[in-house]
Design a protein around this motif. Structure first.
Motif, short mmCIF file in Angstrom:
data_model
loop_
_atom_site.label_atom_id
_atom_site.label_comp_id
_atom_site.label_asym_id
_atom_site.label_seq_id
_atom_site.Cartn_x
_atom_site.Cartn_y
_atom_site.Cartn_z
N ILE A 135 1.82 -15.65 6.71
CA ILE A 135 2.77 -16.35 5.52
C ILE A 135 3.03 -14.33 5.32
O ILE A 135 4.79 -14.30 4.55
CB ILE A 135 2.45 -17.03 4.73
N LEU A 136 1.78 -13.79 4.97
CA LEU A 136 2.97 -12.13 3.88
C LEU A 136 3.10 -11.56 4.51
O LEU A 136 4.12 -10.23 4.33
CB LEU A 136 1.74 -12.30 3.25
N ARG A 137 3.15 -11.19 6.37
CA ARG A 137 2.48 -10.40 6.97
C ARG A 137 4.67 -10.09 7.00
O ARG A 137 4.96 -8.83 6.96
CB ARG A 137 1.67 -10.29 8.16
N PRO A 138 5.48 -11.32 7.06
CA PRO A 138 6.32 -10.51 7.64
C PRO A 138 7.69 -10.31 6.21
O PRO A 138 8.73 -9.71 6.68
CB PRO A 138 7.50 -12.03 7.50
N ILE A 139 6.87 -10.50 5.50
CA ILE A 139 7.99 -9.67 3.90
C ILE A 139 7.56 -8.20 3.88
O ILE A 139 6.08 -7.64 3.78
CB ILE A 139 6.95 -10.21 2.25
N PRO A 140 9.14 -7.43 3.67
CA PRO A 140 8.94 -5.90 3.98
C PRO A 140 8.00 -5.28 3.14
O PRO A 140 8.53 -6.32 1.34
CB PRO A 140 10.45 -6.10 4.37
N PRO A 141 7.21 -4.22 2.50
CA PRO A 141 6.67 -3.72 1.40
C PRO A 141 8.19 -4.00 0.37
O PRO A 141 7.75 -3.55 -0.94
CB PRO A 141 5.99 -2.55 1.70
N PHE A 168 -1.07 -2.11 5.25
CA PHE A 168 -2.46 -2.82 5.41
C PHE A 168 -2.08 -3.95 6.89
O PHE A 168 -3.24 -3.89 7.14
CB PHE A 168 -2.24 -4.28 4.12
N PHE A 169 -1.09 -4.31 6.95
CA PHE A 169 -1.34 -5.02 8.35
C PHE A 169 -0.75 -4.27 9.30
O PHE A 169 -1.44 -5.05 10.35
CB PHE A 169 0.73 -6.29 7.97
N PRO A 170 -0.40 -3.33 9.88
CA PRO A 170 -0.58 -2.68 10.83
C PRO A 170 -2.42 -2.34 11.29
O PRO A 170 -2.37 -2.73 12.16
CB PRO A 170 0.01 -1.29 10.63
N VAL A 171 -3.23 -2.15 10.53
CA VAL A 171 -4.09 -2.00 10.51
C VAL A 171 -5.21 -3.48 10.77
O VAL A 171 -5.98 -4.02 11.47
CB VAL A 171 -4.95 -0.98 9.49
#
Length: 290
Positions: A135-141, A168-171
């Motif tokens: 849910i959080l991953r698609p939200i851009p920083p 955070f999310f790529p790693v």
């Protein structure tokens, strides 16, 4: 009738010529140099407004003035070297931006790595955490900028928070993929040799996942460098992003382009450094190619 084979040393010399890193660098410089020459030719003929697109020489002068420290005197001849407005802001801006990148990336990767290892190794942890992560991953920083300012105010904390979020999310995702895609042959061989769960994880799963993890680190630090430029345009009063935004307010297009070129050079340096680090750490993985 027999055909004469090409001598092996000649084949090796031809292969070594095309794989020469200096040759690759020389070829890689052709397109940038041609683009700069075309840019200078268009600007010299007055086909574009200098306020919109200054000539490369003007950008170079501004970049040097942006780099060199402020001097206490100026020449009285207009157009001379010392008539440039030297500011010496570039070293300070580069340093502050890189410090933010390092701190934010360390926080983001430091949280993502253990969570990714746990999610990749445990089905229970993955089942609990994966819906929340997806849910959080698609939200851009960038979308977190208003909340970051509300939570942390202005200054370094919101910028570091956004950078950590971008890294955070790529790693995390690459770590999960690395752990979950370990070749089953390695796992079966380790079980047959009597390896326990701890030995299996430390001696088999983790080394096999290192290439994925390093790929995530490379992507994450690149994302962190992008996010720092955006965050510096919003929340802080120094850094490369802030300086580009300041130049836009005063229509200093030469300084904008000088800052953009600096960002590109830093990004290239970071990517080359990460590539060398990956090659060093994964030399065992590429042993058959050497």
């Amino acid at each position: 009738m027999t055909t004469q084979a090409i001598p092996r040393n000649r084949r090796r010399s031809s292969r070594s010529f095309w794989s020469n890193p200096w040759y690759e660098r020389a070829v890689g410089m052709v397109v940038p140099v041609a683009a700069i020459l075309l840019w200078q030719w268009v600007a010299a003929n007055g086909w574009v407004d200098p306020l919109v697109l200054p000539a490369p020489l003007d950008v170079w002068r501004k970049w040097v003035a942006y780099l060199l420290p402020l001097v206490p005197f100026e020449a009285y001849t207009e157009g001379g070297w010392w008539s440039w407005a030297l500011s010496g802001e570039l070293p300070v801006d580069v340093t502050t931006s890189m410090v933010r990148v390092v701190v934010g990336f360390a926080l983001g990767a430091g949280l993502a790595l253990p969570l990714g290892l746990a999610m990749g190794a445990s089905r229970v942890v993955y089942a609990w955490m994966n819906p929340f992560v997806q849910i959080l991953r698609p939200i851009p920083p960038i979308a977190y900028i208003p909340l970051a300012i509300l939570w942390f105010g202005l200054g370094n904390p919101p910028a570091v928070f956004l950078i950590a979020l971008g890294a955070f999310f790529p790693v995390l995702m690459n770590t999960i993929a690395g752990v979950r895609h370990v070749d089953g042959i390695y796992l079966r061989a380790a079980r047959n040799l009597g390896a326990g769960r701890a030995t299996m994880f430390l001696r088999v799963i983790l080394p096999a996942a290192v290439p994925y993890i390093l790929s995530g680190v490379r992507i994450g630090i690149g994302t962190a460098f992008i996010v720092v430029i955006v965050s510096e345009m919003i929340a802080v009063n120094n850094g490369l992003g802030f300086r580009i935004l300041e130049a836009r307010e005063y229509f200093w297009s030469d300084k904008i382009i000088a800052g953009m070129i600096t960002i590109g050079m830093l990004g290239l340096a970071i990517d080359l450094a990460m590539n060398r680090l990956n090659n060093y750490l994964l030399r065992w993985h590429r042993g058959l190619e050497q």
